[in-house]
Design a protein around this motif. Structure first.
Motif, PDB file in Angstrom:
ATOM      1  N   ALA B 294       0.838  -1.191   0.000  1.00 27.28           N
ATOM      2  CA  ALA B 294       0.000   0.000   0.000  1.00 27.28           C
ATOM      3  C   ALA B 294       0.870   1.235   0.000  1.00 27.28           C
ATOM      4  CB  ALA B 294      -0.915  -0.017   1.195  1.00 27.28           C
ATOM      5  N   ALA B 296       1.368   3.821  -1.713  1.00 28.77           N
ATOM      6  CA  ALA B 296       1.015   5.198  -2.028  1.00 28.77           C
ATOM      7  C   ALA B 296       0.496   5.931  -0.802  1.00 28.77           C
ATOM      8  CB  ALA B 296      -0.047   5.219  -3.114  1.00 28.77           C
ATOM      9  N   GLU B 297       0.286   5.179   0.267  1.00 24.02           N
ATOM     10  CA  GLU B 297      -0.300   5.840   1.425  1.00 24.02           C
ATOM     11  C   GLU B 297       0.770   6.470   2.290  1.00 24.02           C
ATOM     12  OE1 GLU B 297      -2.617   2.852   3.344  1.00 24.02           O
ATOM     13  OE2 GLU B 297      -3.181   2.136   1.366  1.00 24.02           O
ATOM     14  N   ARG B 298       0.309   7.436   3.054  1.00 21.67           N
ATOM     15  CA  ARG B 298       1.240   8.036   3.988  1.00 21.67           C
ATOM     16  C   ARG B 298       1.524   7.045   5.107  1.00 21.67           C
ATOM     17  NH1 ARG B 298      -1.218  13.525   5.669  1.00 21.67           N
ATOM     18  NH2 ARG B 298      -2.942  12.964   4.337  1.00 21.67           N
ATOM     19  N   PRO B 346      -6.412  10.363  14.585  1.00 15.21           N
ATOM     20  CA  PRO B 346      -7.622   9.813  13.971  1.00 15.21           C
ATOM     21  C   PRO B 346      -7.310   9.077  12.675  1.00 15.21           C
ATOM     22  CG  PRO B 346      -7.603  12.217  13.829  1.00 15.21           C
ATOM     23  CD  PRO B 346      -6.448  11.826  14.681  1.00 15.21           C
ATOM     24  N   GLU B 347      -6.235   9.527  12.022  1.00 16.85           N
ATOM     25  CA  GLU B 347      -5.903   8.889  10.757  1.00 16.85           C
ATOM     26  C   GLU B 347      -5.467   7.434  10.973  1.00 16.85           C
ATOM     27  OE1 GLU B 347      -2.880   9.930   7.195  1.00 16.85           O
ATOM     28  OE2 GLU B 347      -3.925  11.553   8.206  1.00 16.85           O
ATOM     29  N   ALA B 350      -8.410   5.356  11.705  1.00 14.78           N
ATOM     30  CA  ALA B 350      -9.124   5.005  10.473  1.00 14.78           C
ATOM     31  C   ALA B 350      -8.416   3.862   9.762  1.00 14.78           C
ATOM     32  CB  ALA B 350      -9.208   6.223   9.558  1.00 14.78           C
ATOM     33  N   ARG B 353      -9.184   0.715  11.535  1.00 16.21           N
ATOM     34  CA  ARG B 353     -10.564   0.293  11.291  1.00 16.21           C
ATOM     35  C   ARG B 353     -10.676  -0.313   9.891  1.00 16.21           C
ATOM     36  NH1 ARG B 353     -13.523   4.701  12.736  1.00 16.21           N
ATOM     37  NH2 ARG B 353     -13.704   3.848  14.815  1.00 16.21           N
ATOM     38  N   ARG B 354     -10.009   0.335   8.945  1.00 16.80           N
ATOM     39  CA  ARG B 354     -10.049  -0.184   7.585  1.00 16.80           C
ATOM     40  C   ARG B 354      -9.502  -1.608   7.546  1.00 16.80           C
ATOM     41  NH1 ARG B 354      -6.695   1.470   2.297  1.00 16.80           N
ATOM     42  NH2 ARG B 354      -5.067   1.986   3.745  1.00 16.80           N
ATOM     43  N   PHE B 355      -8.416  -1.831   8.278  1.00 23.03           N
ATOM     44  CA  PHE B 355      -7.839  -3.176   8.310  1.00 23.03           C
ATOM     45  C   PHE B 355      -8.835  -4.165   8.909  1.00 23.03           C
ATOM     46  CE2 PHE B 355      -5.626  -6.331  10.952  1.00 23.03           C
ATOM     47  CZ  PHE B 355      -5.046  -7.071   9.951  1.00 23.03           C
ATOM     48  N   GLU B 357     -12.041  -3.978   9.088  1.00 23.41           N
ATOM     49  CA  GLU B 357     -13.257  -4.164   8.300  1.00 23.41           C
ATOM     50  C   GLU B 357     -12.994  -4.881   6.988  1.00 23.41           C
ATOM     51  OE1 GLU B 357     -16.382  -3.338   8.889  1.00 23.41           O
ATOM     52  OE2 GLU B 357     -16.323  -1.962  10.594  1.00 23.41           O
TER      53      GLU B 357
END
Lengths: 792, 380
Positions: B294, B296-298, B346-347, B350, B353-355, B357
């Motif tokens: 992943a 491209a993500e920060r 919060p990032e 998130a 949470r994404r992981f 979900e």
């Protein structure tokens, strides 16, 4: 005299030297080699005088399965040396393993792969004991850099140890009992003269026991999970003998098509097998070890790496060279290597040349392929180790089956005449077939067929192609080379595309190209490997926009294709599933500033379409997708346009299980509180996904326009002007007719009678008007500041 | 203060246990003594152990009763030791929590017998914390003399011929970093205030520098090329395979839990879920500039290191035992992850949470299922 067993590692120079020496000293009457027995009648072909590496390529096809496999041979392969030196010493040389089409080789692509998986546990313990990183480092340490004295005994001890703990599976046992049959036959026929057996070290202990046990007539249990009673029936008794005393070579089942041919091979291919399918890495380096010994190979490697780096303008100073050399020498001494090993040189170079933090571990510390993001110096080191040697077959070698297949297919398709040009109508079944033949040749890199016109991508509405065919230099050679990919044109093209997908960069463009090539070649249903490879490429793409395009194109073809015959096919299905999952993952992680990312919004729309029209293909449920969409729409860190799109996606998918995201009007008011330009971005996202929310019939739709009208009306002039570009962009998603409908609603709200169409037409560009407004505003402000405003 | 003095001081009184964390040369004094006694291989000048013995000390040698202390590629240790025997310094770089400092401590203890000559880098590090400072009372009373001079670790390491550790070197201002230049190339420190032979301190055999740098705060990119050239770089990676990391986390967490009075050992399946989560988040976050699954993500601002996994495992065990009297469960993992993997960003929350979900439902196993079912425990 009984047989002498040599257990070797495939592609090991030390083992190759041992085989050569043993043949010289033993002068055996028979040399038996692990290799495809069906080649025994054609061993002369192998010894014609090729430039190595070459490979025995085998293909098989019946109703249930199709398989291709390779048995690669290079100068330092022990099997090759046994063949060559055995012949030279006047021995009778034979391959004794089952043919590649035998079920024992199912799913095996490289006959001479290391059987790593099976003895991983033992080698892991040995690695820990000797404190080395990987089995390759262990092997070098124990065998390649050590002097040759006692090599045979050390190999015996090593392989007995690793085999002693590994369980051989039924396939191995079948092969071993067959090979044992050959050995017994050879011992009988030799009548006291020596027999040399060269096989993979993993099989050697079992083979020795089977041969000994077979003589005694009892079970040959070695404690290694082989020679169990179950073997007897399917093993020795199962293999019929021929009239000449040798075991029979099992024929492929009736109705199946099988064959083995010689094809040219290359170090790149030898190095490219990944995982347990690979042999020893770094063929270029080991070739030099074989030719000149480890010291010269170490020197050569150092020099090759420095030359490569300097030619790439990577600074390598003399001080670096001194440091690299002293580090390698220090490492050689510390590790107790009598001569420098491959990793000593590589580690020394890495220590001296790399002055950054690495993104990826050094590839030689584990058995891994070079990954994207590897340090440039590391890339050059691995390339220098790999070497660029390409094999060439002797001109007298029978051509591989692909050459005949291509000739036959071209003749059948009426494409045989050189110097012709063809115009093909892809909607015609016969022309489509001809086009596929030509495209397959194109992806195999065979020159002489050039397409000058035709569809460029999956949604290009062009259905005719123009091809120019003519004589091209190097065409025959390219065909022979392509023969390594497969026995017939379609299989070979599928394999070439698989390799292309595997080597490709992590960019959507490259993936889309390969995907469309696969569609054009019509090879989709033929190769699971290609499907897997494409699906896994999809999963590493990083930008939603281009990935969305791939998804939209694939989905379009999957749903509507009438030309290429890929509608509802497995190729696109796997891509659609992979891309949808990947996109949702990427979208939930997307971050960014203000503005509208149109490709990304289109990607969201593509996801919606996939969920709507191809839900059956997807491994994720619409409910899961809806949950993700809801989270994105509520994520305050996510870009505004994406949140709007996610809101639209949620409303398109919602079945009420995730709770109501709120009445659009309420949500729009909340978004508008952040400013007109945020509202514009958000609306752009929403309108990409759900225009009908606004224009469709129903009270809700009416009210959304009403809400927006109210919100825009309340904006101050400044706020309106700053938000205008974003708002305009958002409403640009509506086609003129829908805009007209919106205008009519607005007129109605104001109880004004007039032409809605007239409202949409302005005398000048609206942005120009807006800029005029700004200017006017500024002028009046300046005037006001200096008290020059006319009293009104 | 020499290594012996440190040892005596720590061992005095109530013994080593009274110290929270004794230095490596004290913790492993027995192993070091045994290695020294059996050491037949040639030693580089100024070294307490031969290269091979030092290697055995770090990597471990079960047969000889030497414990394995560093879980990583043995070849990394080889390269590090050989580098230190040459004239270049050793720079260990890597993500936080990859045991860089432990490795440098172990190597210093093995090579010099002392791991306490340490400069801790930071924004406020000055040259006198590296080379030397003055006892100002004595300086005013007596003028500059060897008595009023307060040697800092570098000067002592040079004078005594020992390894000096420089932790988090990239967190120092660049000018301070560059003060190492002459020291590493000329191997001498001039003290202009002193006259005569005391004015020049020449490095004795055995002196070298192990620096560590963190790729997170401020990478090595800003380091001057001149200084980079004086170091060999070694990147320390997170533990590559799941089983090794799992075993390490299990052992460490069990020790911590025992110390906290928790009776049941951690549940292995729960740990597997925990370590798997850490590895996944690390893979997604660690790579910068476009590699990794992943890329491209920060990168996540949270540190998903093995050490952090141990502390979460500890917290999970404590929670389960003291709240319910049973080993920690997957639900406890979710609850504890919110505090670690997300800290207060919060990032990161998130991302977690994404992981939970999107990725966890594809994993097989009852504990993964339990983790998925407990995802609502992640506070908003």
């Amino acid at each position: 005299m009984s047989a002498v067993f040599l257990g070797v590692r495939h592609h090991s120079p030390a083992c190759a030297r041992l085989v050569e020496r043993t043949i010289r000293e033993l002068r055996p009457a028979h040399v038996l080699v692990e290799g495809p027995a069906e080649m025994n009648t054609r061993l002369d072909e192998l010894l014609l005088g090729h430039d190595l590496p070459v490979a025995v390529f085998s293909h098989y096809r019946d109703e249930d399965r199709a398989a291709t496999s390779w048995a690669p041979l290079c100068d330092y392969s022990p099997e090759w040396v046994a063949l060559r030196a055995g012949r030279a010493a006047g021995a009778e040389v034979r391959f004794i393993d089952l043919p590649a089409w035998h079920p024992a080789f199912a799913e095996r692509v490289n006959r001479y792969a290391d059987a790593e998986v099976r003895y991983a546990e033992a080698t892991e313990r040995l690695c820990a004991h000797f404190a080395v990183d990987s089995p390759d480092a262990l092997w070098d340490r124990l065998f390649e850099v050590e002097p040759d004295q006692g090599l045979a005994e050390r190999l015996d001890a090593y392989f007995t140890l690793v085999r002693g703990e590994a369980r051989a599976d039924a396939r191995d046992r079948a092969r071993e009992s067959y090979m044992a049959r050959w050995v017994r036959a050879a011992v009988d026929i030799a009548g006291g003269r020596p027999v040399l057996v060269v096989t993979g070290g993993f099989h050697q202990p079992a083979l020795r026991a089977l041969v000994a046990g077979g003589d005694a007539g009892g079970g040959g249990d070695t404690g290694g999970g082989c020679g169990e009673s179950g073997d007897r029936s399917v093993g020795v008794d199962g293999w019929p003998s021929g009239t000449d005393g040798w075991p029979e070579v099992p024929a492929p089942p009736a109705g199946a098509l099988a064959g083995s041919f010689l094809v040219p091979y290359s170090f790149r291919q030898l190095d490219a097998f990944s995982g347990y399918q690979s042999g020893m890495p770094s063929p270029g380096y080991y070739q030099q070890v074989w030719e000149e010994g480890p010291e010269a190979a170490a020197d050569g490697l150092l020099r090759a790496v420095v030359d490569r780096l300097r030619s790439r303008r990577y600074p390598v100073s003399t001080a670096d060279l001194v440091a690299a050399r002293s580090l390698s020498q220090g490492l050689t001494a510390l590790r107790g290597h009598p001569r420098p090993a491959r990793i000593d040189v590589l580690d020394g170079l890495a220590g001296a040349l790399i002055t950054d933090d690495l993104e990826e571990p050094l590839p030689w510390t584990s058995r891994s392929v070079l990954r994207a993001g590897s340090h440039p110096a590391v890339v050059e080191m691995v390339a220098a180790c790999g070497g660029g040697r390409v094999g060439r077959l002797h001109p007298d070698t029978p051509a591989p089956p692909l050459v005949h297949d291509v000739a036959a297919q071209l003749a059948r398709a009426g494409l045989g005449s050189p110097g012709a040009s063809y115009r093909l109508d892809l909607t015609d079944a016969r022309d489509l077939e001809r086009s596929r033949v030509l495209h397959r040749l194109r992806v195999l890199g065979v020159p002489g067929h050039e397409r000058t016109e035709g569809p460029e991508h999956g949604i290009d509405p062009v259905f005719t192609e123009r091809w120019e065919c003519g004589p091209a230099p190097g065409r025959e050679a390219a065909l022979v080379e392509a023969g390594a990919y497969g026995g017939n044109l379609a299989e070979a093209a599928a394999r070439a595309l698989t390799e292309q997908a595997h080597d490709g960069t992590a960019e959507a463009g490259a993936l889309a190209g390969t995907l469309f090539d696969a569609v054009l070649c019509g090879v989709a249903g033929l190769s699971d490997g290609l499907l897997d490879e494409l699906a896994s490429r999809v999963r590493v793409l990083k930008t939603p926009g281009p990935l969305g395009e791939v998804l939209a194109t694939a989905l379009g073809l999957w749903r509507h294709d009438r030309v290429y015959g890929v509608a509802r096919g497995p190729l696109l299905a796997s891509v659609i599933d992979g891309a949808t999952g990947r996109l949702l993952w990427l979208l939930e992680g997307a971050r960014g500033g203000p503005g509208v990312d149109v490709p990304r919004l289109r990607a969201v729309a593509a996801v919606r379409d996939a969920l709507r029209h191809a839900a059956g293909l997807l491994s994720l449920s619409p409910a899961t997708a809806a949950g993700i969409a809801l989270r994105i729409s509520r994520d305050t860190e996510a870009p505004d346009d994406l949140r709007g799109a996610a809101f639209g996606l949620y409303r398109a998918l919602a079945d009420g299980t995730h709770g109501d995201p709120g009445d659009p009007a309420t949500v729009v008011r909340a978004v508008a509180a952040a400013g007109a330009s945020t509202l514009g971005d958000w609306l752009a996202g929403l309108f990409t996904l759900a225009r009908e929310q606004v224009t469709g019939a129903g009270a809700g739709a009416e009210s959304l326009i009403g809400v927006l009208d109210g919100l825009v009306g309340e904006l101050s002039d400044d706020a309106f002007l700053s938000g205008l570009p974003a708002l305009r962009q958002a409403f640009a998603y509506f086609p003129p007719r829908e805009r007209e409908r919106i205008a009519a609603v607005l007129l109605e709200r104001r109880a004004v009678r007039g032409s809605a169409r007239g409202l949409l037409r302005t005398a000048a560009d609206p942005l120009l008007l807006a800029r005029a407004g700004v200017l006017e505003e500024n002028v009046s402000r300046v005037l006001a500041r200096y008290g020059l405003r006319a009293a009104s | 203060m020499s290594g012996g003095a440190v040892r005596d001081e720590v061992l005095d009184g109530a013994g080593p246990l009274s110290v929270q964390r004794p230095p490596a040369e004290v913790r492993y004094a027995g192993e070091l003594a045994a290695l020294r006694a059996d050491d037949r291989d040639p030693r580089p000048p100024g070294w307490e152990l031969s290269l091979r013995a030092a290697r055995r000390f770090v990597i471990g040698d079960e047969a000889a009763g030497i414990s394995r202390k560093f879980v990583g590629n043995p070849s990394l240790v080889d390269r590090a030791l050989v580098t230190l025997a040459t004239s270049r310094g050793l720079m260990l770089v890597g993500e936080p929590g990859t045991a860089k400092s432990l490795l440098s401590e172990l190597i210093a203890a093995a090579v010099s017998g002392v791991s306490t000559l340490t400069v801790q880098g930071g924004a406020a590090t000055t040259e006198d914390q590296i080379k030397y400072g003055w006892n100002y009372a004595l300086l005013v009373a007596e003028g500059p003399s060897t008595r009023s001079l307060v040697p800092a670790p570098m000067l002592r390491g040079m004078a005594e011929g020992r390894l000096v550790r420089f932790e988090e070197i990239t967190r120092c201002p660049l000018e301070v970093q560059d003060s190492l230049l002459s020291l590493l190339s000329e191997r001498v420190v001039a003290i202009p205030e002193l006259t005569g032979p005391d004015g020049m301190v020449f490095a004795r055999q055995g002196f070298n520098v192990i620096a560590t740098a963190n790729t997170r705060d401020r990478g090595v990119n800003e380091m001057s090329a001149a200084l980079k050239r004086r170091f060999n770089f070694e990147t320390v990676f997170p533990i590559p395979d799941l089983d090794t990391e799992l075993a390490l986390v299990e052992a460490e967490a069990a020790t911590l839990l025992r110390r906290s009075g928790v009776e049941p050992p951690p549940d292995r399946d729960v740990l597997e879920v925990l370590v798997g989560t850490f590895r996944e988040l690390r893979a997604g976050a660690g790579a910068k500039g476009g590699s990794g699954p992943a890329g491209a993500e920060r990168p996540s601002s949270a540190v998903m290191s093995t050490a952090e996994a141990v502390s979460v495992a500890h917290a999970v065990g404590v929670r389960g035992w003291f709240l319910r009297g049973e080993p920690g469960s997957a639900a406890d993992v979710v609850a504890c992850l919110a505090g670690t993997a997300a800290k207060d960003s919060p990032e990161d929350l998130a991302r977690l949470r994404r992981f939970l979900e999107q990725r966890v439902p594809h994993r097989r196993g009852p504990q993964w299922q339990a983790l998925y079912d407990a995802r609502h425990l992640l506070a908003d």
